[in-house]
Structure formats: structure tokens, C-alpha cells
Design a protein around this motif. Structure first.
Motif, PDB file in Angstrom:
ATOM      1  N   SER A  24      -4.131   3.145   3.521  1.00 26.26           N
ATOM      2  CA  SER A  24      -4.825   3.488   2.261  1.00 26.26           C
ATOM      3  C   SER A  24      -5.934   4.334   2.295  1.00 26.26           C
ATOM      4  CB  SER A  24      -4.616   2.449   1.223  1.00 26.26           C
ATOM      5  OG  SER A  24      -5.783   1.569   1.443  1.00 26.26           O
ATOM      6  N   LEU A  25      -6.489   4.327   3.143  1.00 26.77           N
ATOM      7  CA  LEU A  25      -8.045   4.785   3.407  1.00 26.77           C
ATOM      8  C   LEU A  25      -8.113   6.346   3.861  1.00 26.77           C
ATOM      9  CD1 LEU A  25     -10.088   1.736   4.292  1.00 26.77           C
ATOM     10  CD2 LEU A  25      -9.653   2.651   1.808  1.00 26.77           C
ATOM     11  N   THR A  29     -11.765  13.846   2.765  1.00 29.26           N
ATOM     12  CA  THR A  29     -13.446  13.877   2.129  1.00 29.26           C
ATOM     13  C   THR A  29     -14.007  12.732   2.328  1.00 29.26           C
ATOM     14  OG1 THR A  29     -12.375  13.461   0.093  1.00 29.26           O
ATOM     15  CG2 THR A  29     -12.526  15.702   0.841  1.00 29.26           C
ATOM     16  N   VAL A  30     -13.358  11.307   2.461  1.00 34.24           N
ATOM     17  CA  VAL A  30     -14.058  10.131   2.430  1.00 34.24           C
ATOM     18  C   VAL A  30     -14.071   9.452   3.802  1.00 34.24           C
ATOM     19  CG1 VAL A  30     -14.426   7.967   1.050  1.00 34.24           C
ATOM     20  CG2 VAL A  30     -13.663  10.129  -0.135  1.00 34.24           C
ATOM     21  N   ASP A  31     -15.160   8.949   4.266  1.00 39.48           N
ATOM     22  CA  ASP A  31     -15.409   8.301   5.356  1.00 39.48           C
ATOM     23  C   ASP A  31     -14.762   6.699   5.091  1.00 39.48           C
ATOM     24  OD1 ASP A  31     -16.586  10.210   6.875  1.00 39.48           O
ATOM     25  OD2 ASP A  31     -18.404   9.523   6.674  1.00 39.48           O
ATOM     26  N   LEU A  32     -14.439   5.956   6.268  1.00 38.37           N
ATOM     27  CA  LEU A  32     -13.868   4.600   6.313  1.00 38.37           C
ATOM     28  C   LEU A  32     -15.326   3.969   5.663  1.00 38.37           C
ATOM     29  CD1 LEU A  32     -12.256   4.365   9.577  1.00 38.37           C
ATOM     30  CD2 LEU A  32     -11.016   4.581   7.376  1.00 38.37           C
ATOM     31  N   SER A  76      -6.462  12.833   6.460  1.00 38.89           N
ATOM     32  CA  SER A  76      -5.015  12.855   6.013  1.00 38.89           C
ATOM     33  C   SER A  76      -4.213  14.216   6.571  1.00 38.89           C
ATOM     34  CB  SER A  76      -4.914  12.876   4.463  1.00 38.89           C
ATOM     35  OG  SER A  76      -3.658  12.946   3.915  1.00 38.89           O
ATOM     36  N   THR A  77      -4.903  15.313   6.611  1.00 37.93           N
ATOM     37  CA  THR A  77      -4.488  16.530   7.195  1.00 37.93           C
ATOM     38  C   THR A  77      -4.564  16.484   8.681  1.00 37.93           C
ATOM     39  OG1 THR A  77      -5.026  17.980   5.165  1.00 37.93           O
ATOM     40  CG2 THR A  77      -4.809  18.987   7.037  1.00 37.93           C
ATOM     41  N   LYS A  84       0.743   7.660   8.582  1.00 36.42           N
ATOM     42  CA  LYS A  84       0.152   7.249   7.287  1.00 36.42           C
ATOM     43  C   LYS A  84       0.992   6.268   6.627  1.00 36.42           C
ATOM     44  CE  LYS A  84      -0.463  11.958   6.249  1.00 36.42           C
ATOM     45  NZ  LYS A  84      -0.940  12.866   5.561  1.00 36.42           N
ATOM     46  N   ALA A  85       2.397   6.301   6.916  1.00 36.99           N
ATOM     47  CA  ALA A  85       3.330   5.434   6.285  1.00 36.99           C
ATOM     48  C   ALA A  85       3.334   3.954   6.735  1.00 36.99           C
ATOM     49  CB  ALA A  85       4.707   6.058   6.184  1.00 36.99           C
TER      50      ALA A  85
END
Length: 92
Positions: A24-25, A29-32, A76-77, A84-85
Motif C-alpha cells: 500500500s506504500l 512521490t513518497v519514500d517508504l 508505482s510506475t 503491487k497486488a
């Protein structure tokens, strides 16, 4: 001589311990929330990631195989939809 890995509790030579589900992360644009020491997938596929040294690359990871990498972001990309699922475990 200090390096980028010295600030992590176990250093670069210790095995990964613990972990969390990062499916889900996944973000462009956002780091873990915490830097991972290794990534394990429940579904094999391509994962695009960024390391703590700001290197970004895509890598094929087989299901159930621990891929040792200090990852700060899973994109994500560029990451397979099936990956991802599934379960993406980031070990610390």
C-alpha cells in the motif's frame, strides 16, 4: 571512514530482520516510512526502486526470494501490477 550504511542499526553486513507490508506504500512521490534492507515478494515480477544512495533501477525479483537492497522508495510506475497486488515485504 563513514558510508551511507553506517547510520543503520545492523550495518550493511547483517541480515535483514522484521519487516512490514509495503504494497500500500508503493508511490512515485513518497519514500517508504523506514528504509528497507531487503525486499521479498509474494508474486514474481519487476520492481522499480530507489536506494538510499538515490540510484533508481528496475529489477526482476522471484517470488519468495529475499533481494538485499537498502530501498527508500518502491515506485508505482515501473512496478508490475501483479507485484503491487501481492505482498511486498520490506525487511529492516
Amino acid at each position: 571512514m563513514a558510508n551511507a550504511y553506517d547510520k543503520y542499526t545492523h550495518g550493511a553486513t547483517m541480515s535483514a530482520v522484521g519487516g512490514y507490508d509495503a504494497a500500500s506504500l508503493v508511490s512515485d512521490t513518497v519514500d517508504l516510512p523506514t528504509v528497507g534492507r531487503a525486499i521479498t515478494l509474494s508474486v514474481a515480477g519487476i520492481v522499480k526502486l530507489t536506494t538510499i544512495e538515490d540510484d533508481t533501477y528496475s529489477v526482476y525479483i522471484a517470488a519468495g526470494v529475499q533481494h538485499s537492497v537498502f530501498a527508500k522508495r518502491i515506485w508505482s510506475t515501473g512496478t508490475d501490477t501483479a507485484v503491487k497486488a501481492g505482498l511486498i515485504t520490506v525487511e529492516r
